[in-house]
Design a protein around this motif. Structure first.
Motif, PDB file in Angstrom:
ATOM      1  N   ASP A  86      17.098  -3.812 -28.436  1.00  0.00           N
ATOM      2  CA  ASP A  86      17.558  -2.939 -27.359  1.00  0.00           C
ATOM      3  C   ASP A  86      16.316  -2.381 -26.692  1.00  0.00           C
ATOM      4  O   ASP A  86      15.642  -1.513 -27.240  1.00  0.00           O
ATOM      5  N   ASP A  99      17.876  -4.131 -33.117  1.00  0.00           N
ATOM      6  CA  ASP A  99      19.295  -3.800 -33.261  1.00  0.00           C
ATOM      7  C   ASP A  99      20.031  -4.831 -34.095  1.00  0.00           C
ATOM      8  O   ASP A  99      21.094  -4.551 -34.632  1.00  0.00           O
ATOM      9  N   PHE A 187      19.008  -7.736 -25.027  1.00  0.00           N
ATOM     10  CA  PHE A 187      20.438  -7.733 -24.744  1.00  0.00           C
ATOM     11  C   PHE A 187      20.736  -8.506 -23.464  1.00  0.00           C
ATOM     12  O   PHE A 187      21.707  -9.262 -23.392  1.00  0.00           O
ATOM     13  N   ASP A 248      28.850  -6.820 -25.929  1.00  0.00           N
ATOM     14  CA  ASP A 248      29.452  -5.520 -26.240  1.00  0.00           C
ATOM     15  C   ASP A 248      30.175  -5.562 -27.584  1.00  0.00           C
ATOM     16  O   ASP A 248      30.029  -4.661 -28.415  1.00  0.00           O
ATOM     17  N   ARG A 251      27.813  -5.542 -30.524  1.00  0.00           N
ATOM     18  CA  ARG A 251      27.010  -4.325 -30.701  1.00  0.00           C
ATOM     19  C   ARG A 251      27.751  -3.212 -31.439  1.00  0.00           C
ATOM     20  O   ARG A 251      27.115  -2.303 -31.977  1.00  0.00           O
ATOM     21  N   GLN A 252      29.072  -3.253 -31.470  1.00  0.00           N
ATOM     22  CA  GLN A 252      29.833  -2.100 -31.953  1.00  0.00           C
ATOM     23  C   GLN A 252      29.716  -1.933 -33.469  1.00  0.00           C
ATOM     24  O   GLN A 252      30.031  -2.831 -34.228  1.00  0.00           O
ATOM     25  N   ARG A 262      29.761  -5.078 -38.095  1.00  0.00           N
ATOM     26  CA  ARG A 262      29.022  -5.574 -36.936  1.00  0.00           C
ATOM     27  C   ARG A 262      28.198  -6.817 -37.314  1.00  0.00           C
ATOM     28  O   ARG A 262      28.165  -7.794 -36.564  1.00  0.00           O
ATOM     29  N   GLN A 266      28.543 -10.474 -35.587  1.00  0.00           N
ATOM     30  CA  GLN A 266      27.410 -11.178 -34.991  1.00  0.00           C
ATOM     31  C   GLN A 266      27.309 -12.594 -35.539  1.00  0.00           C
ATOM     32  O   GLN A 266      27.105 -13.556 -34.788  1.00  0.00           O
TER      33      GLN A 266
END
Length: 374
Positions: A86, A99, A187, A248, A251-252, A262, A266
């Protein structure tokens, strides 16, 4: 550019497989460099020489054998560090944070591969790094990238490649694995990569409410105590995600299961990208390859000792069905009631031990819950 068949085609498919791994990560990065390398003349082929006239009875020289293919001396094991950062380019001088941190391990023999994530908040020992003026300390893994990116005498001008260097040393010290190469993608790079492929199909395994985006893709505005405004929601089931949606969703972490969910999402996204890339026969379509490369632009940093083309050729025979996703369980660490970060459980730490010893497959058979399902 004409693509061959057989072994060459399989090698290129691994390069594409690596793209999806790097995507999140990183993957996009490695494949971009891999495919850019293919634009140069094939160094594995002997130059062609037109036949010339020869005197009768004079033997012509026999052609010399072609040089060995790239990476012929690589036998494994190999470890690739894949990082999603990020950078918050809208904030001047913002230091990159790791991240997403993933490691792709290919054992000796190069016949299978394991991809696992390390929690961004994993409490680790970060070694001293004089190049950035960092004295070392015990803190969250994500900070290794930001601390290492600092350039003395150049405030607010972070160096992402330098930050990767400290992160690589930190990951190597924690896992006990030598890191052979790696890639960093921002990102924005991930967003562009997915869109260049026409989106991605994925099975959403739990309801995910976004903290960062509105249903129309616009960013939610910061407010008192967090972000405000309507939220994008990813319902369970089979979904087609665009670039911003895939990013998005991946990333949560303020969801049931937290950062461990997460990490799973991914890895599932990486697998979905692999399928999409293979279904599109991307490696055999130079025009589509160039679109992917152009989409990434300067959002990628590749760092490696050996060229990616060497690694990709060495891994040319890796079967796609032996690409295993591994989820390492962990728990929170506190001090005086305050949250300090995460630590892997004994089962997760033991996986790293067995991986180094070449017994990962046996360990996964005894602990099947570590395998991440699609």
């Amino acid at each position: 550019m004409v693509l061959g068949s057989g072994t060459t085609r399989r090698r290129r498919l691994f390069g594409v497989l690596l793209l999806a791994a790097v995507v999140l990560v990183t993957a996009g990065g490695v494949v971009a460099v891999r495919l850019l390398g293919d634009r140069a003349p094939d160094r594995g082929a002997a130059p062609s020489t037109p036949p010339g006239p020869s005197a009768a009875g004079t033997p012509t020289a026999s052609p010399s054998p072609p040089p060995p293919p790239p990476g012929a001396d690589i036998t494994g094991p190999l470890n690739l560090l894949l990082v999603g950062v990020d950078t918050r380019v809208s904030v001047p001088g913002w230091e990159p944070h790791a991240d997403a941190v993933l490691v792709l391990h290919v054992p000796r023999g190069l016949d299978r591969a394991y991809l696992f994530s390390l929690p961004r908040d994993l409490v680790v020992d970060i070694p001293a790094f004089p190049k950035a003026g960092y004295r070392g300390g015990r803190t969250k893994l994500t900070h290794a990238m930001s601390y290492g990116s600092r350039v003395p005498g150049r405030p607010k001008q972070p160096n992402t490649a330098q930050g990767y260097e400290l992160l690589r040393s930190t990951v190597s010290g924690y896992t006990g694995l030598r890191i052979d190469a790696g890639a960093v993608v921002t990102f924005n790079g991930f967003d562009r990569l997915v869109d260049s492929l026409g989106g991605v199909d994925i099975t959403v395994d739990q309801r995910v409410v976004s903290r960062h985006r509105q249903p129309d893709g616009r960013h939610r505005e910061p407010g008192a105590g967090g972000y405000v405004g309507p939220q994008m929601v990813y319902e369970k089931g089979n979904r087609h995600l665009t670039g911003w949606q895939a990013l998005d969703y991946a990333r949560q972490r303020y969801i049931p299961g937290g950062d461990y969910s997460r990490q799973r999402h991914q890895q599932q996204l990486i697998r979905a990208l692999v399928r999409k890339i293979l279904d599109q026969h991307l490696a055999r379509d130079p025009d589509r390859v160039q679109q992917v490369v152009d989409a990434l632009g300067d959002t990628l940093v590749y760092v490696g000792g050996r060229r990616v083309v060497d690694i990709a050729y060495a891994l040319g025979g890796l079967p796609a069905d032996r690409f295993t996703l591994v989820g390492l369980p962990g728990s929170s660490v506190g001090s005086g009631g305050a949250y300090r970060g995460e630590q892997l459980t004994s089962v997760g730490r033991r996986f790293l031990t067995e991986l180094r010893a070449g017994r990962a497959e046996q360990y996964l058979k005894a602990n099947p819950s570590l395998r991440v399902k699609a």
